[in-house]
Design an enzyme around this catalytic site. Structure first.
Site, PDB file in Angstrom:
ATOM      1  N   TYR A   1      -7.171 -54.414 -55.475  1.00 34.05           N
ATOM      2  CA  TYR A   1      -7.881 -54.604 -54.214  1.00 34.05           C
ATOM      3  C   TYR A   1      -8.225 -56.083 -54.016  1.00 34.05           C
ATOM      4  O   TYR A   1      -8.013 -56.640 -52.928  1.00 34.05           O
ATOM      5  CB  TYR A   1      -9.152 -53.758 -54.222  1.00 34.05           C
ATOM      6  CG  TYR A   1      -9.962 -53.830 -52.954  1.00 34.05           C
ATOM      7  CD1 TYR A   1      -9.589 -53.099 -51.827  1.00 34.05           C
ATOM      8  CD2 TYR A   1     -11.113 -54.610 -52.887  1.00 34.05           C
ATOM      9  CE1 TYR A   1     -10.343 -53.153 -50.670  1.00 34.05           C
ATOM     10  CE2 TYR A   1     -11.872 -54.668 -51.728  1.00 34.05           C
ATOM     11  CZ  TYR A   1     -11.485 -53.934 -50.621  1.00 34.05           C
ATOM     12  OH  TYR A   1     -12.235 -53.991 -49.466  1.00 34.05           O
TER      13      TYR A   1
ATOM     14  N   GLY B   1     -11.104 -45.342 -37.366  1.00 37.37           N
ATOM     15  CA  GLY B   1     -11.655 -44.002 -37.497  1.00 37.37           C
ATOM     16  C   GLY B   1     -12.930 -43.910 -38.305  1.00 37.37           C
ATOM     17  O   GLY B   1     -13.574 -42.848 -38.332  1.00 37.37           O
TER      18      GLY B   1
ATOM     19  N   GLY C   1     -16.161 -46.391 -40.752  1.00 35.22           N
ATOM     20  CA  GLY C   1     -16.655 -47.629 -41.340  1.00 35.22           C
ATOM     21  C   GLY C   1     -16.720 -48.823 -40.411  1.00 35.22           C
ATOM     22  O   GLY C   1     -17.161 -48.719 -39.259  1.00 35.22           O
ATOM     23  N   ILE C   2     -16.278 -49.959 -40.925  1.00 36.27           N
ATOM     24  CA  ILE C   2     -16.319 -51.210 -40.167  1.00 36.27           C
ATOM     25  C   ILE C   2     -15.451 -51.116 -38.915  1.00 36.27           C
ATOM     26  O   ILE C   2     -15.824 -51.619 -37.850  1.00 36.27           O
ATOM     27  CB  ILE C   2     -15.877 -52.382 -41.062  1.00 36.27           C
ATOM     28  CG1 ILE C   2     -16.900 -52.595 -42.196  1.00 36.27           C
ATOM     29  CG2 ILE C   2     -15.714 -53.663 -40.255  1.00 36.27           C
ATOM     30  CD1 ILE C   2     -16.429 -53.568 -43.268  1.00 36.27           C
TER      31      ILE C   2
ATOM     32  N   THR D   1      -7.302 -51.520 -35.992  1.00 38.05           N
ATOM     33  CA  THR D   1      -6.745 -50.631 -37.013  1.00 38.05           C
ATOM     34  C   THR D   1      -7.891 -50.145 -37.904  1.00 38.05           C
ATOM     35  O   THR D   1      -8.909 -50.819 -38.034  1.00 38.05           O
ATOM     36  CB  THR D   1      -5.684 -51.332 -37.869  1.00 38.05           C
ATOM     37  OG1 THR D   1      -6.301 -52.270 -38.764  1.00 38.05           O
ATOM     38  CG2 THR D   1      -4.665 -52.067 -36.996  1.00 38.05           C
ATOM     39  N   GLY D   2      -7.715 -48.972 -38.506  1.00 34.71           N
ATOM     40  CA  GLY D   2      -8.790 -48.423 -39.319  1.00 34.71           C
ATOM     41  C   GLY D   2     -10.018 -48.102 -38.497  1.00 34.71           C
ATOM     42  O   GLY D   2     -11.142 -48.138 -39.000  1.00 34.71           O
TER      43      GLY D   2
END
Length: 252
Positions: A160, A17, A19-20, A14-15
């Site tokens: 966060y 697209g 960065g990490i 997931t995520g």
């Protein structure tokens, strides 16, 4: 020779697209996995796919981690394409909102960073264990991305930090349950990393974090991804419920 061997395994990120998440997708593909790249922004997921070797072996899909139906649809699509469900999961989707007027109650941050991990992990494990819940080590591996501020807190990132603290304790609780079912769960606590998510931070705030970091610099997504793929690999087979700090020394 690749440092890890994921040949024949399906990985869901997931995520993926940026960065990490993107760095992790690229390293998993490097090491032989068939990667399902998911992101809320399908365009960036597709861009990640285009950077991978043999992109036809992989899959880029849009997914809103806060919506159970969307998560289940991705799991089903992956299973249908590969003939088996993903056995590796990286929960890297996350948001950081520094303007309190944008998310006054922290709902958006909690939904993406914490609820999203609940929903994706539930769908992943249910599909992986379907009809096969007997004890068998090595069925699957999950790595959740938390943050060092989830451990030490930060006055500028209250929501966060709270969401990432939840990821840490959820990972440990999930690890204790899932180990009995053959699924290892660990998490990674990055420090300040140069990604699109941290780009909006003021230079003053960024420098204050760097000043507290013994290496005196921020991290690169690839440095975090190398630890993630290690935790996904058989080389970490005795690690369960570990929360690995990759921070350059921040928060020691």
């Amino acid at each position: 020779m690749a440092p890890n061997d994921f040949t024949g395994q399906v990985a869901l990120v997931t995520g993926g697209g940026s960065g990490i998440g993107r760095a992790t997708c690229l390293q998993l593909a490097r090491d032989g996995a068939r990667v399902v790249v998911t992101d809320f922004n399908v365009k960036t997921a597709s861009e990640t796919l285009s950077l991978m070797p043999n992109p036809e072996k992989h899959l880029a899909l849009q997914m809103d981690v806060t919506q159970q139906s969307a998560v289940q649809s991705v799991i089903t699509t992956a299973r249908d394409k590969y003939g088996e469900p993903p056995s590796l999961l990286v929960n890297a989707a996350g948001i950081l909102i520094t303007d309190p007027s944008v998310d006054k109650t922290g709902t958006d941050v909690i939904n993406v960073n914490l609820k999203g991990i609940f929903l994706v992990t539930q769908a992943f494990t249910e599909e992986l264990l379907r009809g096969n819940e007997g004890a068998q080590e090595g069925k699957g591996v999950i790595v959740n991305i938390a943050s060092i501020v989830g451990k030490i807190g930060h006055p500028d990132f209250r929501y966060y930090a709270a969401s990432k603290g939840g990821v840490i304790t959820y990972s440990k609780s999930c690890a204790a349950e899932m180990a009995r079912k053959g699924i290892r769960v660990n998490c990674v606590l990055p420090g300040l990393v140069d990604t699109a998510m941290t780009k909006p931070l003021s230079e003053e705030l960024r420098q204050s974090i760097v000043d507290k970091t013994p290496l005196r610099r921020s991290g690169k997504p690839e440095e975090i991804a190398e630890v993630i793929v290690f935790l996904l690999s058989r080389r970490s087979s005795f690690m369960v419920g570990a929360c690995v700090e990759v921070t350059g020394g921040e928060g020691m």
